[in-house]
Structures are given as structure tokens and as C-alpha cells.
Scaffold this active site. Structure first.
Site, short mmCIF file in Angstrom:
data_model
loop_
_atom_site.label_atom_id
_atom_site.label_comp_id
_atom_site.label_asym_id
_atom_site.label_seq_id
_atom_site.Cartn_x
_atom_site.Cartn_y
_atom_site.Cartn_z
N GLU A 246 0.75 -1.14 0.10
CA GLU A 246 0.27 0.09 0.01
C GLU A 246 0.76 1.29 -0.25
O GLU A 246 0.55 2.23 0.79
CB GLU A 246 -0.88 0.07 1.20
CG GLU A 246 -2.01 -1.11 1.14
CD GLU A 246 -3.12 -0.62 0.14
OE1 GLU A 246 -3.78 0.24 0.36
OE2 GLU A 246 -3.37 -1.50 -0.87
N GLY A 247 1.97 1.31 -0.58
CA GLY A 247 2.81 2.29 -0.72
C GLY A 247 3.97 2.22 0.41
O GLY A 247 3.37 2.17 1.56
#
Ligand code: FAD
Lengths: 418, 363
Positions: free
Chosen positions: A395-396
């Protein structure tokens, strides 16, 4: 108003999820860590039943769910707390076990993408299945072998229109729950593909690929440092044909708009706080267990004294508490903003970035402070240390979230800060 | 229900304090620091914003009710302007709020009106002690009962405006428990030392206070014979100092961010370098997270709940944030950050002092 009063609805969810964590997750956490790729059916079935009993709402906030049928009385307007409840639930279940939490058949990342980008009809169609007879899992596939951080701008998986279908070709890797969504259950993946590779981010669109669709194969399951109960799969799409109305959102797919890119971003604004909350669950479990093990071994922690009087362990624990609570409040604010329909892109990244840092630091320190007890497989501390790290990656990564925050606060775009 | 947004009334107050912080405090801070004094008119103007007055009910000379949450919102803005002047403006709160919270009805009636009516006057508190392991819950200054009075002995430091104090609130350990006593500034046995010099806080006159057998009547003890629970007072002063520190950090963050966008090196603004941009991202995130910790502690105080642990976390967190952010602000300015023409070195000096400031202000 500034208030830190936990709403009843949220408190009840926490009580319930904590019971699940304590009784259904902790006792088998070690087993499923030792048996990578074994499906935790007991947990999955139990969560499915529980979810149905709670009205089948699953984890997708009611504000994003399909509208009620006509004639039904509108719900009373209370304060909206759906995302707050979701974050608390993700935290409490991950306190039980973060890897099993990722096996929850209640609609996670795939459902979040549907909720963020789908039409009302699509939301109805795809989200209703979490309340069906059998449990189903979902997933979201953005990462490809050549690029993760550079997504969604560098998507190479292609989508071509052919009459009433879309045809997908390409390879996705590191898809959380791919096997459970496509093979173990009749679930679905949201696949990000491009309708025009030369258009960069403007060409990217989300597509729903359902279990059993010909041309979609799970080709590999990764062996990982942690979160082993959660499968991480590669998905190959070979002339994979999906119905046209499985393309999420605007039907004007062929137009080059940044709609798809924005959809990916909106998905992240909703999902990053959940990943952050999950990280916080691991961190809290670790801190609590650290304190218990210290107490059992005769180490008392005094409170209410200044730093200059603290022992090293007291100081480490005090710092952990500060990091844990402040980060949790930041995440809470980011989901409160979701509930209030305020843009939360900055806060979502702040919470995610900090949660990744904090869970990694707390778990690493706990292993260190507990010496051989921390390092031993007799306790879950070493497992949580391994589980924790993924929160700084998916998620990043921590770097990508720093990049997002920095651009926001500096008023920069991609050109100024890459 | 959770809420993360000040109400309308609080927003109006924050606006007016912020205007004062930027137009008056920020403008005066450099010269005040160099000269070693704050222009009296500057402090008077801050006082007239009425932050303390609005926390004291009408019956005691004020015009409102205390809210620690409102207090920390205002304190952050003062710290954003200039922490040193913020401490001066808030000094009377460290005298008045304990009386409001822990005083008997008689103490409130007699002691509060002179503080809040009229101009700013140096009603201050003597809290911190000059030993390295100073602990608010375990003070070296003692109070003992004697013939219906209390006799105080010990040394205090960082007492603002002690030389011309209008009133003093002195904290001492009575049977091992921290208690506050109202001590007339001209008491026998009370010695006010020379002005102290610190790494920061240059514009604020502070003094050591030596108490040698200072005798005060029984009703000088806050709460009278029954005394008071010191914990909510300690928490309230910790969150006040923490809020000032967050304001200071925000000032340093904003200043260095603007500088980094403006300063060009190797042909591009330095803010376009990830190593600096990421520092700024972390500074912003830390400030936001620790601010919420401060708010939560203040909210617990307003709810009458146990705020001890939350307030301790708030002051420790805010001390770390102030140091981390101001250090990086100096770094972002490079050599220029080290020069006193820019405020970042002052913020760094003031920021390092934060762990010592509880006791000097209160919300
Ligand atoms: C267990 C697990 C589950 C996952 N689940 C999913 C999933 O369900 N769906 C999905 O789509 N993906 C998933 N991922 C993929 C994950 O999101 C990516 O691994 C992640 O985005 C990083 O991409 P990458 O691995 O290609 O690393 P790279 O992008 O190659 O990055 C390598 C390093 O460079 C840094 N970096 C990259 N770009 C920059 C930049 N511009 N500035 C500074 N630093 C930079 C990164 O932070 C990292 O440290 C999962 C990964 C794991 C490990």
C-alpha cells in the site's frame, strides 16, 4: 468539536473483534505461521457466519453500499462512524493475528476498490456476495513484476475491448489473497490494467475478474518473511475475457481521462488507513505482551516518573506508548475524515507512513528487550516482528508515502518531486 | 463520538490569538531575545486577548468556564508566535488555574479577582527545582505543619518575574505529596536570586527562589486542610507546555518549508531533493500526531477523567517533536540556520528547554 469519546457502535465492534482475536486467532496464529499456504477454514467460516449474522454488511462502510430498495424507510441520521468502526475492527483483528485478518471473507482491498470506483449497480453485484451462502475472498492487483512503487502510472497489463467483453493480458504479482479469492472461494480480484499503455496513468482502469474466469491463472505462491497465513500470489492473464460491465465505474472506458488513476487514488485513501490500523494492532499486541513478559520475569515498570529517573526499559516502553497512541490518533483522524466526507489523502498517507515506522520499531525493540525470550518461537513476539515489516512495504512503501506527503505540503507535483 | 475540529467559538479564539502571534509576537521575538526583555505593551496585548479571563467564571472576576482543550488551542498559537512571550502571557494562568481547580470557595473568591481583573500582573508559580532528576510528583521542597501553619523549605528555579511578583504559588512536598501553597512575595525567609540565564528564553526574566523556613497560614494551602489532588494540576501544566511546544515546532516547520522552496542549489529548489522533502514530510506528520496526543490529554482533563498518563505522554512527545523539528529546521537552512538573523536557531534553543517548562504555564 474536539472529542475522544469512542462511539458505542465502535466500542461494541471492538469488544466483538477482540473476542474473535483472543479465541479464534491467537491460539492458531503460530500453527498457520508454521504451515504456510494452509487455508485457515475455521477462521474463514466463523468470520463468514459472524458477518452474515451482523447483516452481511461486511467491511465496506454502509455509506458506500448499494442504496436500499425503494419504499424502505431511510435510516436515522446519526453520526457516521462506519470507517472509524472499520479501522478499530482491523486493529483489533490484527491484534489477534494480522495474517489471519487478511484472510477475512468480508471484503477487503478488492471490495474497497469496488466501493471507491464502482457504479451503484456494480457495488450491489460485487459486494452482496460477501453475504452469500459460502465465504468468499477478494483481492486487488496493481503490482507487476517490473514495477510496484511506480504504479499505477506504469501498468503494462492491457485491456482491449472486443464487442461485449474486455480482454485482459499481462501478469500481476504479490496479490494478497489471490489463491483464496480465485481458487479456494468463488471470489474476485480487482485488476488494474491499461486501455492505452502509451497514455500512462490516463489509460489505467479497474476490472473485476471473477473466480473461474478462463484465462486467469494463479501461477505462484510466495514464501514470505511473515504474514504467512495470507497467501501472496502471481496472477497471469492470458486472453482473459470479462463482461464489459465488469469494468468498474464510468462506462466511457475508451475516453482518455484520469478517472481510473483517480479511482486508484481514492481506493488508497480508503485502504491506507486500514493497513495502518492493522499495523497498529500488531504494535499493540507486541507492547502488551512485552509488558506481560517483563512482569512475569520480575521487571516492574514504574509510571509517572520523569525520563531522568527511568531505567532503559522503562524509557523504551514509555516511548513506545507515545508512538503507538499518537499514531493511532492520527489514523483515527484520517478515518473520521472519511466518515465526514472530507478529503483525507494527506492524513491517510501520514498515518500509513508513521504506522509502518512505528510497528517496525516497536516489534524490533521488543525482540531486543526480551533477549532470548523475544527471539524464541515459544512466544509470538518474533512472529509479530516478521509480520510487522510488510506494513512498511505494501500500500505504498514508507518512501512512497513520504513522497505523497511531501508533494502535498510543498504544493508540488510529479515534475517537481519524483 | 470522535471529533477533530475545534468548535466555532474555539476557531474564533484561535484566529485572534494567531493574528497576535504572527503580527506581534513573531515580529518582536528577535529583538526581544537579543535585548533580553519583552516589551510590556506586547505582553499586555496578549493578556487582553482574554484567554485566561475566559477560563474563570464570573463569580471570581472572569467571564467564562475553563476548558483545557480551548486552552491548548490558544497555547499552541502563542508558541507558534514566540514561546518565550507565550510563557510570559500565560504565567498568571499557572497561578490562577490551580486556585480555580483546587482552591476552596474562599480561596477562589479572594485570590482570583485580583489576577484576572485589569492588566497583566506577574502572578506566577514556583514549580521546577534545580536538580537534574526533578520530578513533579516527588519534590525536594518540603512543607511541614507547625502550630497550625505550614513551614516551607527548598529551592525553586525558572520562576518567571519573581523579582516583582504580585503573587506566588509554591509547590512543595507535604508528607511526600505535592501540594501548592499561596506565598506572599514579601514573606520572611523567601530569597529571590539573581536573574537566571538559559540556553533559550532570553527575553523572559526568571529567578531562583530560596525558601528558608517560610511560614504561611493554614489557609494558604490550596484546598485548605483537606488539601488537593496534585495530579490534575501536574497534567494541566504538562499539556500547556506541550501545546506551546507544538506551536513552536509548527513555526519552525513552516519557516523551513518556505525556505526550502525558495532556496536554489545546483539549479533547483532544495525542497525538490527527496532527502530534504522527506524530512519535511516527517516533521509535518510528527507535529500532527503529537498534537492529537496533546488534545486528547486536554480533553480527558475537561471530562474530569484521569489524564496523568496521557499528559505525560503529551509532554514527552512534544519535547521530542520540538527538538526533532527545530533541529531539522536549522539543517534545512544550512549555515544560514545557524545565524541569529533567522529564527530557527532561537526555536532550537527554546525547543530544547521544553521538558523543563511544565509548571510555568497552565490550561
Ligand atoms: C506480502 C505482500 C503483499 C502484497 N499485496 C499486494 C496486493 O494485494 N496488491 C498489489 O497490487 N500489490 C501488493 N504488494 C506489492 C507492494 O505494494 C509492492 O511491493 C510495493 O508497492 C513496492 O513495490 P516493489 O516491490 O516493486 O518495489 P520498488 O518499487 O522496486 O521499490 C524498491 C525500493 O525503492 C523505493 N522507491 C521506489 N520509488 C521511489 C521513489 N520515487 N522515491 C524514493 N524511493 C523510491 C521503495 O520505497 C523501495 O524501498 C504486496 C507486497 C507484499 C510484500
Amino acid at each position: 468539536m474536539i472529542s475522544f469519546e469512542i462511539p458505542d457502535k465502535v466500542r461494541n465492534a471492538v469488544t466483538l473483534m477482540t473476542m474473535v482475536g483472543e479465541n479464534m486467532m491467537r491460539p492458531v496464529a503460530r500453527y498457520f505461521d508454521d504451515h504456510e499456504h494452509e487455508v485457515p477454514w475455521d477462521y474463514i467460516n466463523m468470520m463468514h457466519d459472524a458477518n452474515k449474522q451482523m447483516g452481511g454488511g461486511g467491511f465496506v462502510p454502509s455509506t458506500d453500499k448499494p442504496k436500499k430498495a425503494e419504499g424502505e424507510a431511510p435510516k436515522k441520521e446519526g453520526p457516521r462512524v462506519a470507517y472509524q468502526r472499520l479501522a478499530y475492527s482491523a486493529e483489533a483483528l490484527s491484534w489477534g493475528d494480522a495474517a489471519l485478518y487478511l484472510c477475512s471473507p468480508v471484503g477487503l482491498l478488492g471490495a474497497a476498490a469496488v466501493a471507491a470506483t464502482g457504479t451503484p449497480e456494480q457495488k450491489q453485484r460485487f459486494l452482496a456476495r460477501f453475504a452469500g451462502d459460502k465465504p468468499v475472498l477478494d483481492g486487488m492487483a496493481l503490482t507487476e513484476p517490473h514495477a510496484g512503487s511506480a504504479m499505477p502510472a506504469d501498468v503494462r497489463t492491457t485491456a482491449v475491448r472486443d464487442g461485449d467483453s474486455g480482454v485482459l493480458n499481462g501478469e500481476k504479482i504479490f496479490v494478497t489473497g489471490a489463491h483464496k479469492a480465485l481458487i479456494d472461494t468463488q471470489g474476485f480480484l480487482v485488476i488494474w490494467a491499461t486501455i492505452d499503455a502509451s497514455a500512462g496513468r490516463a489509460g489505467v482502469r479497474p476490472f473485476v475478474v471473477e473466480a473461474g474466469t478462463p484465462g486467469c491463472t494463479v501461477t505462484k505462491l510466495e514464501h514470505k518473511l511473515g504474514i504467512r497465513a495470507s497467501d501472496t500470489g502471481s496472477v497471469v492473464l492470458q486472453d482473459c475475457r470479462i463482461p464489459f460491465d465488469n469494468i468498474l465505474g464510468s462506462p466511457e472506458v475508451e475516453k482518455k481521462t484520469t478517472e481510473g488513476f483517480k479511482g486508484a487514488m481514492a481506493t488508497f485513501d480508503a485502504s491506507r488507513p486500514m493497513v495502518a490500523a492493522s499495523a497498529m494492532g500488531i504494535a499493540r499486541a507486541t507492547l502488551e505482551t512485552l509488558k506481560e513478559l517483563l512482569a512475569q520475569n520480575g521487571v516492574t515498570l514504574r509510571t509517572g516518573i520523569p525520563r531522568s529517573r527511568m531505567t532503559n526499559i522503562e524509557r523504551e516502553v514509555a516511548d513506545m506508548e507515545i508512538q503507538l497512541r499518537s499514531t493511532w490518533l492520527l489514523i483515527l483522524k484520517s478515518v473520521w475524515m472519511m466518515d465526514e466526507k472530507k478529503p483525507n489523502n494527506l492524513e491517510a498517507s501520514m498515518g500509513k507512513m508513521r504506522a509502518g515506522d512505528v510497528v517496525v520499531r516497536i516489534t524490533q525493540k521488543a525482540v531486543e528487550l526480551l533477549g532470548p525470550l523475544g527471539y524464541s518461537r515459544e512466544h509470538l513476539i518474533e512472529k509479530w516482528f516478521r509480520d510487522a515489516k510488510v506494513n512498511d512495504l505494501y500500500e505504498g512503501t514508507g518512501q512512497i508515502n513520504r513522497l505523497i506527503i511531501a508533494r502535498r505540503i510543498l504544493g508540488y507535483g510529479r515534475r517537481e518531486l519524483a | 463520538m470522535f471529533g477533530f475540529e475545534p468548535n466555532e467559538e474555539q476557531k474564533m479564539l484561535v484566529d485572534s490569538v494567531q493574528r497576535y502571534a504572527l503580527n506581534d509576537l513573531r515580529a518582536a521575538a528577535h529583538d526581544a531575545d537579543e535585548a533580553g526583555e519583552l516589551p510590556p505593551a506586547l505582553v499586555k496585548k496578549g493578556w487582553e486577548l482574554g484567554v485566561l479571563q475566559a477560563s474563570i467564571p464570573e463569580a471570581y472576576g472572569g467571564f467564562g468556564d475553563r476548558s483545557a482543550v480551548t486552552g491548548v488551542l490558544a497555547a499552541e498559537e502563542l508558541g507558534y508566535g514566540d514561546l518565550t512571550a507565550g510563557l510570559a502571557v500565560m504565567a498568571p494562568a499557572a497561578y490562577a488555574i490551580p486556585i480555580l481547580v483546587a482552591g476552596t470557595e474562599e480561596q477562589k473568591k479572594s485570590l482570583l479577582p485580583p489576577v484576572v481583573e485589569g492588566d497583566w500582573k506577574p502572578y506566577v508559580s514556583a514549580f521546577v527545582e534545580p536538580n537534574l532528576d526533578f520530578s513533579a510528583a516527588d519534590m525536594r521542597t518540603t512543607a511541614v505543619r507547625k502550630n497550625g501553619s505550614y513551614v516551607l523549605n527548598g529551592v525553586k528555579t525558572l520562576v518567571p518575574h519573581a523579582a516583582n511578583a504580585a503573587g506566588l504559588l509554591v509547590y512543595a512536598a507535604l508528607d511526600g505529596k505535592t501540594q501548592a501553597f499561596v506565598v506572599p512575595p514579601k514573606s520572611a525567609g523567601l530569597k529571590i536570586g539573581d536573574r537566571e540565564a538559559w540556553c533559550g528564553l532570553n527575553a523572559l526574566p526568571t529567578h531562583k527562589l530560596t525558601l528558608e523556613g517560610v511560614t504561611v497560614p493554614a489557609d494558604a494551602r490550596l484546598g485548605g486542610d483537606a488539601g488537593h489532588d496534585p495530579q490534575p494540576l501536574i497534567a494541566a501544566t504538562q499539556v500547556a507546555a506541550a501545546a506551546l511546544a507544538i506551536g513552536l515546532a509548527k513555526a519552525a516547520y513552516e519557516y523551513s518549508l518556505a525556505y526550502a522552496k525558495d532556496r536554489t542549489v545546483f539549479g533547483v529548489p532544495i525542497a525538490q531533493k527527496q532527502s530534504l522533502a522527506f524530512m519535511l514530510a516527517e516533521m509535518a506528520t510528527d507535529i500532527e500526531a503529537i498534537r492529537l496526543l496533546v488534545w486528547e490529554a486536554a480533553w480527558l482533563l475537561d471530562e474530569g477523567k484521569d489524564a496523568a498518563h496521557a499528559a505525560q505522554m503529551a509532554i514527552l512527545g512534544a519535547s521530542d517533536t520540538a527538538m526533532m523539528v527545530t533541529d531539522r529546521a536549522v539543517q534545512l537552512l544550512g549555515g544560514h540556520g545557524y545565524i541569529r538573523e533567522h529564527p530557527v536557531e532561537r526555536w532550537m534553543r527554546n525547543g530544547r528547554g521544553v521538558p523543563n517548562f511544565p509548571g510555568m504555564a497552565m490550561v
